[in-house]
Design an enzyme around this catalytic site. Structure first.
Site, PDB file in Angstrom:
ATOM      1  N   GLU A 102       0.797  -1.396   0.336  1.00 24.50           N
ATOM      2  CA  GLU A 102       0.068  -0.269  -0.227  1.00 24.50           C
ATOM      3  C   GLU A 102       1.196   1.158   0.370  1.00 24.50           C
ATOM      4  O   GLU A 102       2.423   1.560   0.352  1.00 24.50           O
ATOM      5  CB  GLU A 102      -1.190  -0.212   1.039  1.00 24.50           C
ATOM      6  N   CYS A 115       3.700   8.986   0.821  1.00 25.56           N
ATOM      7  CA  CYS A 115       3.485   7.758   2.192  1.00 25.56           C
ATOM      8  C   CYS A 115       4.360   6.468   1.428  1.00 25.56           C
ATOM      9  O   CYS A 115       3.145   5.528   1.140  1.00 25.56           O
ATOM     10  CB  CYS A 115       3.126   7.544   3.188  1.00 25.56           C
ATOM     11  N   CYS A 122       6.845  -7.452   6.953  1.00 17.48           N
ATOM     12  CA  CYS A 122       8.011  -6.331   7.839  1.00 17.48           C
ATOM     13  C   CYS A 122       8.677  -7.128   8.815  1.00 17.48           C
ATOM     14  O   CYS A 122       7.461  -8.159   9.121  1.00 17.48           O
ATOM     15  CB  CYS A 122       7.133  -5.227   8.355  1.00 17.48           C
ATOM     16  N   CYS A 126       6.854  -4.883  15.813  1.00 24.47           N
ATOM     17  CA  CYS A 126       6.628  -4.402  16.354  1.00 24.47           C
ATOM     18  C   CYS A 126       5.207  -4.427  17.527  1.00 24.47           C
ATOM     19  O   CYS A 126       4.298  -4.472  16.401  1.00 24.47           O
ATOM     20  CB  CYS A 126       6.432  -2.819  15.950  1.00 24.47           C
ATOM     21  N   CYS A 129       2.256  -2.081  15.746  1.00 24.86           N
ATOM     22  CA  CYS A 129       1.461  -2.255  14.168  1.00 24.86           C
ATOM     23  C   CYS A 129       1.388  -3.133  13.404  1.00 24.86           C
ATOM     24  O   CYS A 129       1.675  -4.939  13.977  1.00 24.86           O
ATOM     25  CB  CYS A 129       3.208  -1.395  13.711  1.00 24.86           C
ATOM     26  N   GLY A 171       7.023  -2.324   6.094  1.00 22.21           N
ATOM     27  CA  GLY A 171       8.439  -2.733   5.726  1.00 22.21           C
ATOM     28  C   GLY A 171       9.491  -1.531   6.865  1.00 22.21           C
ATOM     29  O   GLY A 171       8.995  -0.074   7.150  1.00 22.21           O
ATOM     30  N   GLU A 172      10.607  -1.380   7.494  1.00 24.51           N
ATOM     31  CA  GLU A 172      11.682  -1.644   7.711  1.00 24.51           C
ATOM     32  C   GLU A 172      12.520  -0.828   6.374  1.00 24.51           C
ATOM     33  O   GLU A 172      13.464  -1.828   6.100  1.00 24.51           O
ATOM     34  CB  GLU A 172      12.750  -1.706   8.649  1.00 24.51           C
ATOM     35  N   SER A 203      11.895   6.758   7.325  1.00 14.47           N
ATOM     36  CA  SER A 203      11.722   6.319   9.044  1.00 14.47           C
ATOM     37  C   SER A 203      12.753   4.367   8.941  1.00 14.47           C
ATOM     38  O   SER A 203      12.683   4.095   8.369  1.00 14.47           O
ATOM     39  CB  SER A 203      10.466   6.427   9.345  1.00 14.47           C
ATOM     40  N   SER A 225      11.908   6.218  15.060  1.00 11.23           N
ATOM     41  CA  SER A 225      10.791   5.979  15.838  1.00 11.23           C
ATOM     42  C   SER A 225      11.043   5.497  17.563  1.00 11.23           C
ATOM     43  O   SER A 225      11.850   4.049  17.943  1.00 11.23           O
ATOM     44  CB  SER A 225      10.107   4.389  14.846  1.00 11.23           C
ATOM     45  N   LEU A 226      10.870   6.302  17.923  1.00 13.15           N
ATOM     46  CA  LEU A 226      11.943   5.826  19.561  1.00 13.15           C
ATOM     47  C   LEU A 226      10.460   5.598  20.533  1.00 13.15           C
ATOM     48  O   LEU A 226      10.569   4.553  20.971  1.00 13.15           O
ATOM     49  CB  LEU A 226      11.445   7.556  19.912  1.00 13.15           C
ATOM     50  N   ASN A 302      -3.078   5.157  16.579  1.00 11.99           N
ATOM     51  CA  ASN A 302      -4.221   4.985  15.320  1.00 11.99           C
ATOM     52  C   ASN A 302      -4.335   2.991  15.904  1.00 11.99           C
ATOM     53  O   ASN A 302      -3.920   1.543  15.814  1.00 11.99           O
ATOM     54  CB  ASN A 302      -3.941   5.007  13.858  1.00 11.99           C
ATOM     55  N   CYS A 345      -0.535   5.941   9.896  1.00 10.32           N
ATOM     56  CA  CYS A 345       0.569   5.478  10.427  1.00 10.32           C
ATOM     57  C   CYS A 345       0.215   4.439  10.898  1.00 10.32           C
ATOM     58  O   CYS A 345      -0.238   3.440  12.452  1.00 10.32           O
ATOM     59  CB  CYS A 345       1.046   6.180  11.393  1.00 10.32           C
TER      60      CYS A 345
END
Ligand code: SAH
Length: 365
Positions: A102, A115, A122, A126, A129, A171-172, A203, A225-226, A302, A345
């Site tokens: 997407e 985006c 991924c 996380c 996510c 993805g990363e 990111s 991403s903290l 979200n 997100c």
């Protein structure tokens, strides 16, 4: 992988969009063609948006025929499109092997941000996510990354342009650095997409060894991403933290000369009720990032069907950002866009393609 997918994968041909200008020039010179022909082809692909090699009319037909015999130009096709009440558009795109990803177009008054995704699924898992819950299938090719931009451009008004690009989809990016780097070269090349590097943001969840190599590619922005102010909480939310903990992450960023006043690092901090939204967290954060040229993007969680986390109450979000602000941190609250179409997100999980019978209608904030 079913048989049909396996066959289609095996027969994938090389794609012209997998190569930025230097590599394309090499391909041309290896065949005895002048380098400027490669630049003409780049112009056709990315400035004129030619959909076939045949359409590149000022390229000699012998070159066109030879290219067409060897290379594809389409990497993705649009399978579905959803438009949010706020104007955000989510594109569901299919690759030649049946993989689906997407991309999200976010129109704003003075800019249009796209985006893009960098992987199918991924591997980072996380906890909060939706993409992480999908598991990992494969890296996207360079052609598949830049085709997201071309498809998004095709649905925009002719006078509109994509002004900003964020590598914040599925993805990363730093686990697919070679293809992401080649895509950045094309996207920022004045002879190809000509997007200003400072308007490109990549990111990462914190794949530390790949940060310097990424920033060498072009003067783009880095986002990190903290999401937590202690290793204990970050270990749970972002399992990659067990390999690259907070201390090492911040030290790497402090030692990175390409992060500076002109190019600050952006920290994403997704606020989750009762998890990382305490006043103690807000007070700890400025100290953690002190000495770094940084901005903090606060994103209320979200919600979606694959994670138990919720956004805090608006007062808690305000209090959190207020504490950061008073401590001198440059902080912005990210408005969520496209939540009604699962385009915000962390919500990218191909729900249109894989409707989850348990999740019912789209989650609302
Ligand atoms: N893998 C990269 C790129 C993804 S960017 C990275 O982790 O940075 C997507 C951003 O949205 C990340 O900051 C991610 O942590 C955040 N995110 C993921 N799920 C979310 C959710 N449900 N609500 C808000 N933000 C989320």
């Amino acid at each position: 992988m079913n048989a049909e997918v396996a066959v289609r994968h095996a027969t994938r041909r090389p794609n012209l969009k997998d190569h930025a200008r230097p590599a394309l020039r090499d391909i041309f010179s290896a065949r005895g063609w002048p380098a400027y022909r490669a630049e003409q082809v780049l112009g056709w692909l990315y400035r004129s948006d030619a959909e076939s090699i045949e359409a590149m009319t000022n390229v000699p037909s012998a070159i066109r025929e030879s290219l067409a015999a060897e290379f594809d130009v389409d990497a993705l096709t649009v399978e579905a499109m959803q438009r949010s009440v706020d104007g955000t558009v989510k594109l569901l795109l299919g690759a030649a092997d049946g993989a689906r990803i997407e991309a999200v177009l976010i129109p704003e008054e003075r800019r249009n941000t796209l985006c893009v995704s960098t992987q199918v699924g991924c591997p980072l898992t996380c906890d909060f996510c939706a993409t992480g819950a999908l598991g990992f299938t494969r890296n996207l090719t360079c052609g598949e990354i830049v085709d997201q931009v071309l498809h998004a451009r095709r649905i925009m008004a002719p006078e509109a342009a994509i002004t900003n690009l964020v590598f914040m989809g599925m993805g990363e990016p730093l686990l697919n650095l070679p293809n992401v780097s080649e895509a950045i070269r094309l996207l920022t090349d004045p002879k190809a997409f000509a997007i200003a590097p400072r308007r490109v943001t990549v990111s990462t969840a914190g794949v530390l060894p790949q940060i310097a190599p990424l920033l060498e590619v072009a003067p783009i922005h880095l986002a990190v991403s903290l999401h937590a102010t202690t290793d204990e909480v970050r270990d749970m939310l972002v399992p990659l933290n067990k390999r690259f903990p907070l201390g090492e992450l911040l030290e790497t960023l402090r030692n990175e000369p390409r992060i500076n006043r002109r190019r600050p690092v952006f920290f994403e901090y997704t606020l989750m009720e009762g998890i990382n939204d305490s006043e103690e967290d807000a007070r700890r954060l400025p100290g953690l990032i002190s000495g770094l040229d940084a901005k903090v993007n606060v994103i209320p969680m979200n919600p979606h069907a694959d994670a138990p986390y919720r956004p805090p109450a608006p007062e808690v979000v305000d209090r959190f950002t207020e504490i950061l602000h008073r401590a001198g941190v440059r902080v912005t609250l990210r408005r969520d866009r496209g939540r009604d179409i699962d385009a915000a997100c962390g919500q990218l999980a191909n729900r249109a393609a894989n409707p989850d019978p348990q999740s019912g209608s789209a989650p609302q904030g």
